[in-house]
Scaffold this motif. Sequence first.
Motif, PDB file in Angstrom:
ATOM      1  N   GLY A  11       2.836   3.889   1.731  1.00  0.00           N
ATOM      2  CA  GLY A  11       3.917   3.499   2.725  1.00  0.00           C
ATOM      3  C   GLY A  11       4.528   4.915   3.421  1.00  0.00           C
ATOM      4  O   GLY A  11       5.417   4.878   4.057  1.00  0.00           O
TER       5      GLY A  11
ATOM      6  N   GLN B  92       0.840   5.271   9.061  1.00  0.00           N
ATOM      7  CA  GLN B  92       1.643   5.376   7.762  1.00  0.00           C
ATOM      8  C   GLN B  92       0.381   5.179   6.587  1.00  0.00           C
ATOM      9  O   GLN B  92      -0.466   4.343   7.033  1.00  0.00           O
TER      10      GLN B  92
ATOM     11  N   HIS C 165      -1.506   3.814   3.760  1.00  0.00           N
ATOM     12  CA  HIS C 165      -1.633   2.290   3.637  1.00  0.00           C
ATOM     13  C   HIS C 165      -1.128   2.056   2.459  1.00  0.00           C
ATOM     14  O   HIS C 165      -0.753   0.903   2.009  1.00  0.00           O
TER      15      HIS C 165
ATOM     16  N   LEU D 242      -1.983   1.263   9.694  1.00  0.00           N
ATOM     17  CA  LEU D 242      -1.933   1.498   8.258  1.00  0.00           C
ATOM     18  C   LEU D 242      -3.375   2.445   8.126  1.00  0.00           C
ATOM     19  O   LEU D 242      -4.403   1.842   8.438  1.00  0.00           O
TER      20      LEU D 242
END
Length: 136
Positions: free
Chosen positions: A31, A26, A28, A91
């Motif tokens: 999102g 994902q 960071h 992330l």
Amino acid sequence: MTGTTHDELLALVSFNADGLVPAIAQQHDTGEVLMMAWMNRAAIDETLNTGMVCYYSRSRAGLWRKGETSGQVQHLKELRIDCDGDTLLLLVDQTGVACHTGRRSCFYRAAKDGTIVTILEVETTPERLYGPGSQR
């Protein structure tokens, strides 16, 4: 992450029968969900030690360092583990596109009004990422 913390995290991971765990990447800061891939113990270890995301490629049966051929690397910002230890959330700071099709995300198709629609266009061609004749 080194030493005891690193070992503690690996002890929490519930690998499947093949020694793998799903990992969702994902972006960071936005999102945006970029991709899902597999990691084994060695891939997690390398990712934590280098800060560059490394996965396990089932098709190649070996480590896959994200961006090693395309230049579209993922810098790890944080590694999270879910409550059961059977899924990782990475992330990352994604350079360029995450998908081998040349799209920002691998999740570029959506079911809408009874049909499948493309919601993300190609940003760069696979040939540009991997060279002419690439079969990605």
